[in-house]
Scaffold this active site. Structure first.
Site, short mmCIF file in Angstrom:
data_model
loop_
_atom_site.label_atom_id
_atom_site.label_comp_id
_atom_site.label_asym_id
_atom_site.label_seq_id
_atom_site.Cartn_x
_atom_site.Cartn_y
_atom_site.Cartn_z
N HIS A 1 0.86 -1.20 0.00
CA HIS A 1 0.00 0.00 0.00
C HIS A 1 0.89 1.24 0.00
O HIS A 1 1.95 1.25 0.63
CB HIS A 1 -0.90 0.01 1.24
CG HIS A 1 -2.08 0.91 1.09
ND1 HIS A 1 -2.01 2.26 1.28
CD2 HIS A 1 -3.36 0.64 0.71
CE1 HIS A 1 -3.20 2.79 1.05
NE2 HIS A 1 -4.04 1.84 0.71
N ASP B 1 -7.90 -5.29 -0.14
CA ASP B 1 -8.37 -6.21 -1.18
C ASP B 1 -8.03 -7.67 -0.90
O ASP B 1 -8.45 -8.54 -1.66
CB ASP B 1 -7.77 -5.80 -2.53
CG ASP B 1 -8.40 -4.51 -3.02
OD1 ASP B 1 -7.67 -3.58 -3.38
OD2 ASP B 1 -9.64 -4.42 -2.99
#
Ligand code: SDX
Length: 379
Positions: free
Chosen positions: A261, A315
């Site tokens: 991320h 996700d």
């Protein structure tokens, strides 16, 4: 004005000033309007959270009732949009169908009265209310079936699952799905929100803004990763194959879907909550064999890439929840979009009145004063 240094992907460059959400990537903290995401996931609903994000505060009982009533009233689609959907190819990706339908709403409501509070309220309600109906309708219509009409007696999450699966959902399943929407609603200046802001900065209509954002979210490095995670778990196939798979990815410097991320350098707090939701569903409806592969994947990647701050993001576990809810894999990202419409609209509304078009600069690296050579004289 002093020139800023070039930062690939605008990493660390503030694009706006906002009070909508806050992320601490090292502590693993996410707040919507100052309220911690785990508290909202536990105690709020997606529609109440959408109201909080867009209007800046938790609604009163009456405000929430009115908002819920407005959303129920506007869930149906214009028949011309359904007719348009009938022309889409069965093999088309639902994110492309959604982007087309979101833009098509502008054909009916395109007036750009951004100084009119009623116009803003109507746009917020129509987009929040109709996007889920579009996603569910395409799922049925791509197989040649009639779409299921929304039911006013069902709440937001239960109605979506009803339209999608043509039967009333289990109460726990509907509650868990609603929490998933809350978790995916907003996340500061991610790629699709930035896309929405750039589009909004030209003062175009909110339907074009959302259509831009849907197209951006679809990519596998952003919202499309949730669908890719399931494909990856299928490809790995067993717990024994995890370590060789990861070692091969590391060796090739390949991106492992559902991990890493730009901001979080610890496990995404949303991944933490989604993992718990998946386990609740497994306890009631049976364990998914892919979960054991996912757990081993998290452990091995922690060992191999944890030092780089590569941990599960939102996700990674969301797809396991959606699979247990009987949702087709290619609808995982459209569901992300259903939720993120709240965040996109919050930033669109926050930006109204700034009238400052996004127009960055560049560091030119090409040549100057080149001669034009007629095609007859070229090799
Ligand atoms: C979302 O921005 C948001 O907030 C997005 C989101 C939201 O709510 O809106 O949180 C939703 O989009 C989550 C991300 C979903 N995407 C994926 O799961 C795709 C896989 N992830 C990677 O592509 C990547 O982690 C990104 C795109 C998410 C972030 O990329 P960055 O910030 O550009 O990170 P980077 O490429 O600079 O990586 C830093 C290092 C690199 O190693 P070095 O080159 O320094 O040696 O970490 C490594 C990368 O190789 N790395 C990974 C990795 N992610 C980063 N290595 C293997 N697998 C990965 N997934």
């Amino acid at each position: 004005m002093t020139a800023c240094e070039y930062r690939p992907g605008l990493e660390g460059i503030p694009a706006t000033q906002s009070s909508i959400s806050y992320v601490d990537g090292h502590q693993g903290i996410l707040e919507y309007r100052g309220i911690r995401i785990d508290e909202l996931a536990q105690k709020s609903t997606f529609l109440e959270t959408a109201y909080l994000l867009i209007w800046g505060g938790l609604p009163s009982k009456q405000e929430l009732n009115d908002f819920q009533h407005e959303i129920r009233y506007h869930r149906r689609l214009k028949y011309r949009i359904r007719d348009m959907m009938k022309c889409f190819p069965e093999s088309g990706h639902p994110m492309d169908a959604l982007q087309s339908c979101a833009a098509a709403l502008g054909l009916f409501y395109s007036k750009r009265a951004l100084d009119d509070p009623t116009y803003i309220q109507d746009a917020v309600v129509r987009l929040l209310a109709k996007i889920p109906t579009m996603v569910a309708a395409f799922k049925l219509m791509r197989k040649g079936n009639d779409p299921v009409q929304p039911r006013d007696d069902l709440d937001y999450a239960a109605n979506f699952l009803y339209m999608l699966n043509e039967r009333e959902p289990d109460m726990l399943a509907a509650r868990i799905f609603d929490i998933c929407l809350t978790l995916h609603a907003e996340h500061t200046i991610n790629a699709s929100t930035f896309s929405a802001m750039v589009t909004a900065s030209t003062l175009t209509d909110p339907y074009a803004v959302v259509a831009s954002a849907v197209g951006t979210l679809a990519g596998p490095l952003h919202g499309g990763a949730n669908e890719e995670v399931i494909a990856m778990l299928e490809e790995i196939g067993s717990v024994e194959n995890v370590r060789p798979y990861v070692e091969d990815c590391v060796q090739r410097k390949a991106r492992i879907m559902g991990f890493g991320h730009r901001v979080y350098k610890v496990k995404d707090p949303r991944a933490q909550i989604l993992q718990g939701l998946a386990e609740q569903l497994f306890a009631k409806f049976g364990r998914d064999a892919y979960y054991d592969i996912a757990l081993e994947l998290e452990e091995v990647i922690n060992e191999k890439l944890g030092h780089k701050g590569v941990y599960p993001n939102v996700d990674f576990y969301s797809g396991l929840v959606y699979r247990k809810l009987g949702i087709p894999t290619d609808l995982f990202t459209p569901i992300f979009a259903i939720a993120r419409v709240a965040g996109w609209l919050a930033h669109w509304k926050e930006q109204i009145g700034e009238n400052r078009i996004f127009r960055p600069t560049q560091i030119y690296q090409g040549p100057h004063e080149q001669p034009y050579i007629p095609v007859s004289e070229r090799p």
